[in-house]
Enzyme design. Sequence first.
Site, PDB file in Angstrom:
ATOM      1  N   GLU A  37       0.829  -1.214   0.000  1.00  0.00           N
ATOM      2  CA  GLU A  37       0.000   0.000   0.000  1.00  0.00           C
ATOM      3  C   GLU A  37       0.859   1.258   0.000  1.00  0.00           C
ATOM      4  OE1 GLU A  37      -3.036   0.344  -0.629  1.00  0.00           O
ATOM      5  OE2 GLU A  37      -3.769  -1.693  -0.446  1.00  0.00           O
ATOM      6  N   TYR A 120      -6.340   5.819   5.222  1.00  0.00           N
ATOM      7  CA  TYR A 120      -6.520   4.822   4.162  1.00  0.00           C
ATOM      8  C   TYR A 120      -5.635   3.590   4.411  1.00  0.00           C
ATOM      9  CZ  TYR A 120      -5.788   2.196   0.027  1.00  0.00           C
ATOM     10  OH  TYR A 120      -5.657   1.129  -0.804  1.00  0.00           O
ATOM     11  N   ASP A 138      -9.878   5.241  -0.910  1.00  0.00           N
ATOM     12  CA  ASP A 138      -8.892   5.949  -1.735  1.00  0.00           C
ATOM     13  C   ASP A 138      -9.614   6.651  -2.886  1.00  0.00           C
ATOM     14  OD1 ASP A 138      -9.606   3.932  -3.463  1.00  0.00           O
ATOM     15  OD2 ASP A 138      -7.553   3.263  -3.877  1.00  0.00           O
TER      16      ASP A 138
END
Length: 349
Positions: A37, A120, A138
């Site tokens: 991520e 996030y 996102d």
Amino acid sequence: MSEPFLIAQPLLHWFWANHRVLPFRSDPTPYHVWVSEIMLQQTRVAAAVPYYERFVQELPDIPALAACEEERLLKLWEGLGYYSRVRNLQKAARIVCEQYGGQLPGDLAALKKLPGIGDYTAGAIASIGFGIPAPAVDGNVLRVFARLYNDEGDIMQPAVKAATTQKVMAQQPAEAPGDFNQALMELGALVCTPGQPDCAACPLQALCLGRQSGNPARLPQKAPKKARKKCELTLCLAQDAAGRWLLQKRGEQGVLAGLWQPPVLAEEALDEKKALAAAQKLLPAAVLLKEKPLKAKHIFTHLEWHMTAYVMTAPCTPPPEGCVWASPAQLEQEYTLPGAFKTLRKRML
Ligand code: SF4
């Protein structure tokens, strides 16, 4: 659209049948989700995959990441840009080793306290890595929801984002929060794309209010970005008689903090004469080569660099303060030159 889990079933079935096979999905440990991520924050999936594979092969767990030498760590990140991401990864890894025995905590609030982990990323690690119900909203998810609900709100506004997050959680099934979040992101990446969405291929087409409006592509709404600041730079590519190139360490604050660069002579465009005079303050015997200066441009999020680099030679001397002489092999294996200098690096190699 207000009934709970109305979109979950068609969305999850579509995801299980259509998702891309990606290395971080095959073994989604919290560490793997975290690294992937962070890489994907500013990098396309296809470009990030080889970096991800190399990174987790060399640093297979959080203690290995915490212990990695800084130059090696930056080398593993070379080409991905936005190096504060990898520095924060390591800072957080060290905290995790000190406070959590080397394993990420399975707790949303504790994850958000770690450097570089925002709402996030914490939501993605919690839901995908730990199976905890949590939102991971996102840009893809904001776009899909703006279209699904035909929502005209500006997705850059915190209140719109908070309302979307609530809608996501109202739809998220407690037994599959990670797959649900990934399915939304995948739908945004493959079907409900930023340009023209492929509504005919969408598992949510029967429910989608944006599609019913006849023009989902106009959504989401967002305020126009501010213009980027333009900055001229003059640099020197100085090579000594042993074939080594002069590199200078950037300051510890600001853009590309603490990384290596060819020496910057001025934050303006200098002509040959002035560039040579500026270079001679670093290397008194520097000589300008009869070679056209290299021009390069690099775009950061809020800033544009327009670079002019003059190629020079110099005798072998100790490097000036804050600089090193680096052989081409060291440039390849040891020193990290950010992507902003890739045109100049090519000339050096
Ligand atoms: Fe996006 Fe079209 Fe699906 Fe609506 S139907 S979510 S606009 S792809």
